[in-house]
Design an enzyme around this catalytic site. Structure first.
Site: not given
Ligand SMILES: C[S@@+](CC[C@H](N)C(=O)[O-])C[C@H]1O[C@@H](n2cnc3c(N)ncnc32)[C@H](O)[C@@H]1O
Length: 294
Positions: A157, A196
């Site tokens: 992440d 999404h």
């Molecule tokens: C909606 S959450 C989903 C978290 C987890 N996968 C779940 O389903 O509970 C989206 C995740 O994507 C991460 N994220 C956003 N932009 C990102 C990037 N450029 N690279 C890696 N992770 C990212 C956020 O920090 C967050 O933890």
């Protein structure tokens, strides 16, 4: 209290006497206590101005992340806003880890044997990489069930998210999925509730970054997200669709939209597993050329 009662947040047993319901109890747990204020503050400014945004944009679906309704209304999209609002980021993480309590794990819905069979049984081989895995709640659940996976469980992440993660059996790594994937040849690259959040163009970039690390004969992509029906989409899923559109030009996708998105980068769906149409599905995808050999 009348409004609360009409929403089912409590029951009204006699004049001026109220009792808790399942919903009021949920509001005292992380899913409600942390999720509701976080999602309210995160989404409301953009949602309240959505009619104006749509009118100004001729009711054209936003497809550019940099031109999402939230970007227009607030000047940033969801992850930038969260990064700048520490308390809300804390609530968001708590909501992420609690929102599926009581629901089946993805590995109860998807036969994990498909990944375990044929996995290279070396301790330093990468078994599963959870990309955008927040603070590792999903991998934590997997490790609690399979404490001896055939290889490493790797959490990825953004740097701020993983810097304090210290979970048994899990290697945490700072990584942005907008860059090429550094973990080469993993058995599975796992994305839950990631695509999404983003429009097709950025999803293609994320997928191509992943493909650059895949072993064509060995690696699979696992996606856990809604697969919407073509007709009569349930209220929760259609509400999520508008929410995702507002905060980042994202979209909840139907089966056809998933097939088209994945095919556009040379991926083919091997199967879709679901235990309940109201819940997320598990999609297994492979590189097209090698799909028949896996
Ligand atoms: C909606 S959450 C989903 C978290 C987890 N996968 C779940 O389903 O509970 C989206 C995740 O994507 C991460 N994220 C956003 N932009 C990102 C990037 N450029 N690279 C890696 N992770 C990212 C956020 O920090 C967050 O933890």
């Amino acid at each position: 209290m009348r409004v609360m009662t009409s929403l089912g947040l409590c029951s009204s047993v006699e004049a001026e006497v109220y009792c808790p319901t399942d919903k009021s109890l949920a509001m005292t747990k992380p899913i409600g206590r942390d999720g509701v204020p976080c999602i309210y503050d995160l989404t409301l400014p953009a949602l309240s101005k959505l009619p104006e945004y749509l009118r100004l944009n001729n009711y054209v679906n936003p497809e550019e992340y940099s031109r999402s309704p939230m970007q227009w209304a607030v000047g940033k999209s969801q992850f930038e806003w969260l990064a700048e609002n520490k308390q809300h980021q804390f609530l968001f993480n708590s909501y992420m880890s609690s929102r599926r309590e009581g629901k089946p794990n993805w590995f109860d819905v998807y036969p994990l044997k498909r990944l375990i069979d044929g996995a290279i049984p070396l301790p330093d081989a990468a078994f599963l990489v959870d990309i955008g895995g927040n603070e590792g709640h999903d991998l934590g659940n997997l490790y609690a069930r399979y404490s001896r996976p055939p290889g490493r469980l790797i959490l990825q992440d953004l740097p701020k998210m993983v810097k304090n993660v210290d979970r048994q059996g899990i290697d945490a790594m700072a990584y942005s999925f907008l860059d090429p994937q550094p973990v080469k040849g993993a058995r599975a690259y796992y994305f839950r509730a990631i695509f999404h959040d983003w429009p097709d163009r950025i999803c293609q970039r994320i997928l191509l970054n992943t493909i650059s690390a895949m072993n064509a004969q060995y690696s699979r992509i696992i996606i856990v997200d809604f697969v919407l029906p073509d007709t009569n989409v349930p209220r929760m899923q259609s509400a999520m669709d508008i929410q995702m559109m507002s905060i980042g030009a994202g979209v909840e996708r139907s089966k056809k939209q998933w097939v088209d998105l994945l095919a556009s980068v040379g991926l083919k769906i091997n199967g879709i597993w679901n235990s309940n149409p109201a819940l997320e599905s598990v999609i297994e995808a492979v590189l097209m050329e090698d799909a028949e050999r896996l």
